[in-house]
Design a protein around this motif. Sequence first.
Motif, short mmCIF file in Angstrom:
data_model
loop_
_atom_site.label_atom_id
_atom_site.label_comp_id
_atom_site.label_asym_id
_atom_site.label_seq_id
_atom_site.Cartn_x
_atom_site.Cartn_y
_atom_site.Cartn_z
N ASN A 281 0.66 10.98 3.28
CA ASN A 281 -0.16 11.75 4.25
C ASN A 281 -1.49 11.08 4.54
OD1 ASN A 281 1.88 13.64 4.30
ND2 ASN A 281 0.90 15.01 2.83
N GLU A 282 -1.42 9.86 5.00
CA GLU A 282 -2.64 9.09 5.24
C GLU A 282 -2.90 8.87 6.73
OE1 GLU A 282 -4.67 8.68 2.99
OE2 GLU A 282 -3.78 8.12 1.06
N GLU A 283 -2.46 9.79 7.60
CA GLU A 283 -2.60 9.53 9.04
C GLU A 283 -4.05 9.34 9.49
OE1 GLU A 283 -0.80 12.84 11.07
OE2 GLU A 283 -2.34 14.26 10.42
N GLN B 177 -8.39 13.55 2.54
CA GLN B 177 -8.67 14.07 1.20
C GLN B 177 -7.99 13.20 0.16
OE1 GLN B 177 -9.68 17.66 0.28
NE2 GLN B 177 -10.88 17.34 2.13
N SER B 178 -8.41 13.31 -1.08
CA SER B 178 -7.70 12.62 -2.15
C SER B 178 -6.29 13.20 -2.23
CB SER B 178 -8.42 12.82 -3.48
OG SER B 178 -7.58 12.36 -4.51
N LYS B 179 -5.28 12.33 -2.34
CA LYS B 179 -3.90 12.80 -2.41
C LYS B 179 -3.49 13.03 -3.87
CE LYS B 179 -3.73 12.60 2.01
NZ LYS B 179 -5.05 12.07 2.24
N TYR B 180 -4.41 12.72 -4.77
CA TYR B 180 -4.12 12.97 -6.18
C TYR B 180 -4.61 14.36 -6.54
CZ TYR B 180 -1.85 9.26 -8.64
OH TYR B 180 -0.90 8.42 -9.14
N ILE C 277 0.83 -1.21 0.00
CA ILE C 277 0.00 0.00 0.00
C ILE C 277 0.86 1.26 0.00
CG2 ILE C 277 -2.12 -0.94 0.98
CD1 ILE C 277 -1.28 -0.09 3.69
N PRO C 278 0.67 2.11 -1.02
CA PRO C 278 1.38 3.39 -1.05
C PRO C 278 0.67 4.36 -0.10
CG PRO C 278 -0.06 3.23 -2.96
CD PRO C 278 -0.24 1.96 -2.18
N CYS C 279 1.43 5.08 0.71
CA CYS C 279 0.81 5.97 1.70
C CYS C 279 1.43 7.36 1.61
CB CYS C 279 1.02 5.48 3.12
SG CYS C 279 0.76 3.73 3.34
N ASP D 164 -4.70 0.89 -2.84
CA ASP D 164 -4.54 2.21 -2.25
C ASP D 164 -4.77 2.17 -0.74
OD1 ASP D 164 -4.07 3.15 -4.73
OD2 ASP D 164 -6.01 4.14 -4.99
N ALA D 165 -4.09 3.06 -0.03
CA ALA D 165 -4.17 3.08 1.43
C ALA D 165 -5.58 3.39 1.93
CB ALA D 165 -3.20 4.11 1.98
N ASP D 166 -6.38 4.09 1.12
CA ASP D 166 -7.72 4.44 1.59
C ASP D 166 -8.71 3.27 1.45
OD1 ASP D 166 -7.97 4.39 -1.14
OD2 ASP D 166 -8.25 6.55 -1.36
N LEU D 167 -8.23 2.17 0.88
CA LEU D 167 -9.04 0.96 0.68
C LEU D 167 -10.38 1.26 0.02
CD1 LEU D 167 -8.41 -1.12 3.94
CD2 LEU D 167 -7.10 -1.05 1.84
N ASP E 93 5.80 4.54 2.63
CA ASP E 93 5.55 5.94 2.96
C ASP E 93 6.24 6.83 1.91
OD1 ASP E 93 5.31 8.45 3.90
OD2 ASP E 93 6.37 8.13 5.78
N ASP E 94 5.41 7.47 1.09
CA ASP E 94 5.93 8.25 -0.04
C ASP E 94 6.26 9.68 0.41
OD1 ASP E 94 6.53 9.22 -2.52
OD2 ASP E 94 4.48 9.18 -3.29
N GLY E 95 7.17 9.78 1.37
CA GLY E 95 7.60 11.10 1.83
C GLY E 95 6.50 11.93 2.47
N GLY F 79 -16.40 15.42 -12.60
CA GLY F 79 -15.20 15.89 -13.30
C GLY F 79 -14.19 14.78 -13.49
N LYS F 80 -13.96 14.00 -12.42
CA LYS F 80 -12.95 12.94 -12.49
C LYS F 80 -13.40 11.83 -13.45
CE LYS F 80 -9.75 10.34 -9.82
NZ LYS F 80 -8.96 10.35 -8.63
N LYS F 81 -14.71 11.52 -13.37
CA LYS F 81 -15.25 10.48 -14.23
C LYS F 81 -15.03 10.85 -15.70
CE LYS F 81 -19.64 8.15 -14.84
NZ LYS F 81 -20.95 7.92 -14.30
N LYS G 298 -2.66 18.54 -10.28
CA LYS G 298 -1.31 18.56 -10.86
C LYS G 298 -0.75 17.14 -10.99
CE LYS G 298 3.13 20.61 -9.95
NZ LYS G 298 3.90 20.66 -8.72
N LYS G 299 -0.93 16.34 -9.93
CA LYS G 299 -0.44 14.96 -9.96
C LYS G 299 -1.16 14.14 -11.03
CE LYS G 299 1.10 14.43 -5.17
NZ LYS G 299 2.47 14.01 -5.08
N MET G 300 -2.46 14.41 -11.17
CA MET G 300 -3.25 13.65 -12.13
C MET G 300 -2.82 14.00 -13.55
SD MET G 300 -6.81 12.71 -10.81
CE MET G 300 -7.76 14.19 -11.10
#
Length: 333
Positions: free
Chosen positions: A16-18, A214-217, A12-14, A105-108, A51-53, A142-144, A220-222
């Motif tokens: 800021n998923e505290e 929140q979504s971490k994507y 699982i990539p994480c 994903d970490a948010d399952l 943990d991705d930084g 929008g994402k869809k 800009k990342k998307m």
Amino acid sequence: MREMIPKLYIVIPCYNEEEILEESLNILTGKLARLVSDGKVDKDSRVVCVDDGSGDSTWDIIARRSSSDNKILGLKFSRNYGHQNAILAGMLESRHIADCVVTIDADLQQDIEAIDDFIAKYMEGCDVVYGIRNDRDTDKAGKKFTAEGFYKLMKLLGADVIPNSADYRLLSKKALNALSDYPESNLFLRGLIPTMGFRSGVVYFDVKDRTGGQSKYTVKKMLSLALNGITSMSTRPLELIVVLGFLFCILALIIFVLSMIDWARGMVVQGWTTTVALLCLIGGMNLLTNGLVGLYVGKAYIEIKHRPRYIIDQAIWDGLADDVETATDRMGD
Ligand code: UDP
Ligand code: MG
């Protein structure tokens, strides 16, 4: 068909998923325990958190949980390298021990019960099992729209991407070893993995809403993922530029002939508007196409530097800290 019960590593990539990591780990370790007691996976299976930084307490949670539960392993990046690299690191580090790896994903948000189906497909002999989402109802409009448009565009550009296949998939040790031979930094796993071949299968799953955080994507990342996807999988945009350039040359020729006729009839001043409009248009096209070529040149520049795709700062890995360090070195080759 496979006979041996596999050692499964769930990656699982994480980032800021505290808010949700603790709960996600409870659910995943519970799921793993059930898989073990059902005799579907080996008792030495693990959950690997990458943990991705993160800037929050994500790593503290991983460190604390792994100290009390040896089923949980952790890798900590030296900075944020992005979702694709986090998954890659988890998979590549796991492949020496695991028989197969599932990434989630970490948010399952993806339905974890589908892991049973992934394993079943693996046991049937598949080396790559794609998770395909049933619908995009839980996505914002929008994402869809952008996601569907993106998959259509990729298809048009000739890249072999399976629509709606998220980065929720299973890879066998064999597939992981093959993946480790791809040295590119411009990583788009969804496009890359289908090019490897192997016997593959699909599993359908439902997607839920994020339960916390929140979504971490970010947009800009998307956008960067989409651009990486296009530029790493297809050079067709460059071919389109040539076609476009050719069409504009023909257009210019026609206009030249027309203006010569105008000139012969003594109507030189007329047509000024057209000239200016065309100048703007051609200038714009020039900038756009040069920019596009530049994009590919830039990507090539990054690739030839052969920089490591990620650097691991700390690792909690069954006491194998040294191994991880050499693994990082090797990846930088
Ligand atoms: N993620 C990551 N690095 C990043 C951004 C995201 O490792 O730079 C992880 C994040 O922690 C999560 C997964 O990628 O586990 C998917 O992110 P998210 O759920 O925020 O994306 P969405 O579901 O909104 O597409
Ligand atoms: Mg999510």
